[in-house]
Design a protein around this motif. Structure first.
Motif, short mmCIF file in Angstrom:
data_model
loop_
_atom_site.label_atom_id
_atom_site.label_comp_id
_atom_site.label_asym_id
_atom_site.label_seq_id
_atom_site.Cartn_x
_atom_site.Cartn_y
_atom_site.Cartn_z
N ASN A 138 4.12 -2.14 8.43
CA ASN A 138 2.92 -1.56 9.26
C ASN A 138 3.49 -1.93 10.64
O ASN A 138 3.49 -1.04 11.49
CB ASN A 138 1.74 -2.41 9.15
N SER A 139 3.65 -3.21 11.31
CA SER A 139 3.98 -3.50 12.48
C SER A 139 5.52 -2.69 13.02
O SER A 139 5.26 -1.96 14.33
CB SER A 139 4.05 -5.02 12.77
N LEU A 140 6.10 -2.70 12.35
CA LEU A 140 7.38 -2.07 12.55
C LEU A 140 7.61 -0.65 12.75
O LEU A 140 7.86 -0.04 13.71
CB LEU A 140 8.55 -2.28 11.27
N THR A 141 6.67 0.17 11.50
CA THR A 141 6.63 1.60 11.83
C THR A 141 5.57 2.02 12.82
O THR A 141 5.94 2.88 13.65
CB THR A 141 6.11 1.96 10.34
N VAL A 142 4.64 1.55 12.91
CA VAL A 142 3.41 1.85 13.98
C VAL A 142 3.86 1.48 15.50
O VAL A 142 3.70 2.31 16.30
CB VAL A 142 2.19 1.16 13.65
N GLY A 143 4.56 0.40 15.60
CA GLY A 143 4.97 -0.08 16.98
C GLY A 143 6.12 1.11 17.49
O GLY A 143 6.03 1.51 18.29
N GLN A 144 7.10 1.42 16.42
CA GLN A 144 8.06 2.35 16.73
C GLN A 144 7.17 3.71 17.13
O GLN A 144 7.99 4.37 17.94
CB GLN A 144 9.15 2.49 15.63
N VAL A 145 6.49 4.05 16.37
CA VAL A 145 5.80 5.50 16.35
C VAL A 145 5.06 5.65 17.52
O VAL A 145 5.05 6.57 18.45
CB VAL A 145 4.92 5.79 15.21
N ILE A 180 -1.70 -3.41 17.03
CA ILE A 180 -0.95 -3.32 15.73
C ILE A 180 -1.12 -4.61 15.06
O ILE A 180 -1.63 -4.49 13.64
CB ILE A 180 0.51 -3.12 16.21
N ASP A 181 -1.29 -5.83 15.54
CA ASP A 181 -1.57 -7.25 14.93
C ASP A 181 -2.87 -7.01 14.26
O ASP A 181 -3.08 -7.66 13.21
CB ASP A 181 -1.19 -8.18 15.84
N SER A 182 -3.93 -6.53 14.99
CA SER A 182 -5.32 -6.87 14.46
C SER A 182 -5.68 -5.60 13.39
O SER A 182 -7.05 -5.52 12.96
CB SER A 182 -6.15 -6.58 15.77
N THR A 183 -4.71 -4.72 13.20
CA THR A 183 -4.98 -3.76 12.20
C THR A 183 -4.04 -4.20 10.97
O THR A 183 -4.38 -3.78 9.91
CB THR A 183 -4.89 -2.30 12.64
N ALA A 184 -2.80 -4.33 11.28
CA ALA A 184 -1.88 -4.53 10.24
C ALA A 184 -2.36 -5.57 9.22
O ALA A 184 -2.36 -5.20 7.95
CB ALA A 184 -0.24 -4.94 10.50
N ALA A 185 -2.26 -6.76 9.43
CA ALA A 185 -2.80 -7.86 8.53
C ALA A 185 -3.90 -7.77 8.10
O ALA A 185 -4.07 -7.88 6.66
CB ALA A 185 -2.55 -9.06 9.37
N PRO A 186 -5.13 -7.58 8.78
CA PRO A 186 -6.50 -7.49 8.19
C PRO A 186 -6.57 -6.44 7.20
O PRO A 186 -7.10 -6.58 6.06
CB PRO A 186 -7.36 -7.15 9.32
N VAL A 187 -5.85 -4.98 7.45
CA VAL A 187 -5.80 -4.09 6.08
C VAL A 187 -5.28 -4.34 5.36
O VAL A 187 -5.63 -4.34 3.74
CB VAL A 187 -5.42 -2.91 6.78
N CYS A 188 -4.04 -5.02 5.29
CA CYS A 188 -3.13 -5.56 4.19
C CYS A 188 -3.85 -6.30 3.26
O CYS A 188 -3.67 -6.40 2.02
CB CYS A 188 -1.88 -6.08 4.51
#
Length: 337
Positions: free
Chosen positions: A127-134, A153-161
């Motif tokens: 999530n972090s790699l892709t969303v950050g790049q996009v 990114i960090d506050s959506t990636a880990a919580p959703v996962c």
């Protein structure tokens, strides 16, 4: 020194060294060594064997391969490779340019980043790699600091996962729940159904996601993030000039100028469909009781599904990359920028 206040020392040391050195791996290693020394009563040889046992336990369970951990580690590794190929094909760049034409405000760019962070929930690293790049091209265009981009990114990636059962973290948590149920002799429901019932009670997840959208829409910045945002708005510098030596790893990769939006979405779609499909298939194969959704996912071999899905996604991404490079007379002559 177990079950005493000294048990807080290793994590405190790790956090302290992260803040002082900005080097996460070194700081974690210091925390691990400190913990082993405390457990071994400062016997160096015993500390070494404690570290070795903990390390080998990641890969070996008894006398057999710990497929749960190994498959998830391989899945995360493949996600990194897929992300690199997508970046090199120009898929992330193409999507970023497509979004720049449609996102007209700073709030819109931040909300878009948060929504993508929720949609791509298979793995928090992916999530972090892709969303950050996009999203970097879009947020840079609207003078949103990298600090705020990182926060969203960090506050959506880990919580959703952690609340998505079809994710690397979801699989890990379901495994922990399963071990607890077996230890306590609870067989009234499966680990998967217990996980599903716990989702509404994960208050941190909902608070973190809600706060992201409040901050994104209202542009409420505070603390160090406010400093970064003011600098970005006033000067256009989205990164901290005091850390110019830090270079993004993906910027070292060649990026094709011939990339299209589908070069991003096709690999991600294939990865998602193949992963979910394999998880469902393994669950159906292992289900002997009533064929319900809860039972299917409860009996599914999630790590194996992640591994197979990752392999399929990696193969498809590599084929697309090879096809693009072949049309441009090989890798050496690709029109990279």
């Amino acid at each position: 020194m177990e079950n005493t206040v000294w048990s807080l020392l290793p994590p405190l040391l790790a956090i302290l060294f992260v803040l002082l050195t900005k080097r996460v791996l070194v700081s974690l290693a210091i925390g691990i060594v400190a913990a082993s020394l405390l457990l071994a009563q400062f016997n160096v040889l015993d500390s070494f064997w404690l570290i070795w046992d903990a390390f080998s336990g990641v890969f070996v369970d008894g006398e057999s391969l710990n497929t749960w951990n190994v498959f998830i580690l391989l899945f995360v590794l493949m996600l990194g490779v897929i992300t690199a190929f997508i970046s090199m094909m120009g898929g992330a760049r193409a999507f970023g340019e497509w979004m720049i034409k449609r996102v007209k405000s700073r709030a819109g760019a931040q909300v878009m980043t948060a929504l993508l962070g929720i949609v791509i929930f298979i793995d928090d690293y992916f999530n972090s790699l892709t969303v950050g790049q996009v999203c970097k091209p879009v947020t840079d265009q609207h003078r949103i600091s990298r600090a705020k981009l990182s926060y969203i990114i960090d506050s959506t990636a880990a919580p959703v996962c952690v609340v998505a059962p079809i994710s690397s973290w979801g699989a890990y948590i379901i495994g922990i729940i399963g071990s607890i149920l077996v230890t306590q002799g609870i067989n009234d429901f499966s680990a998967f159904s217990a996980f599903i019932q716990m989702i509404p009670m994960n208050l941190y997840v909902w608070a973190a996601l809600g706060l992201v959208f409040v901050i994104a829409i209202r542009n409420v910045d505070f603390g160090p993030m406010n400093v970064h945002e003011k600098r970005a708005l006033q000067t256009g510098q989205v990164t901290d000039p005091a850390h110019k030596e830090v270079v993004d790893a993906e910027e070292k990769l060649p990026i094709s100028k011939k990339g299209r939006v589908r070069d991003l979405f096709v690999p991600l779609t294939i990865l998602f469909v193949s992963t979910v499909g394999m998880i469902v298939w393994s669950g159906i194969s292992a289900t002997t009781e009533e064929m319900t959704l809860i039972n299917v996912f409860g009996n599914a071999d999630v790590p194996k599904g992640l591994l197979v899905g990752g392999i399929v996604g990696l193969v498809v991404t590599f084929v697309m990359y090879y096809s693009q490079s072949s049309k441009n007379e090989g890798f050496q002559n690709l029109n990279f920028g």
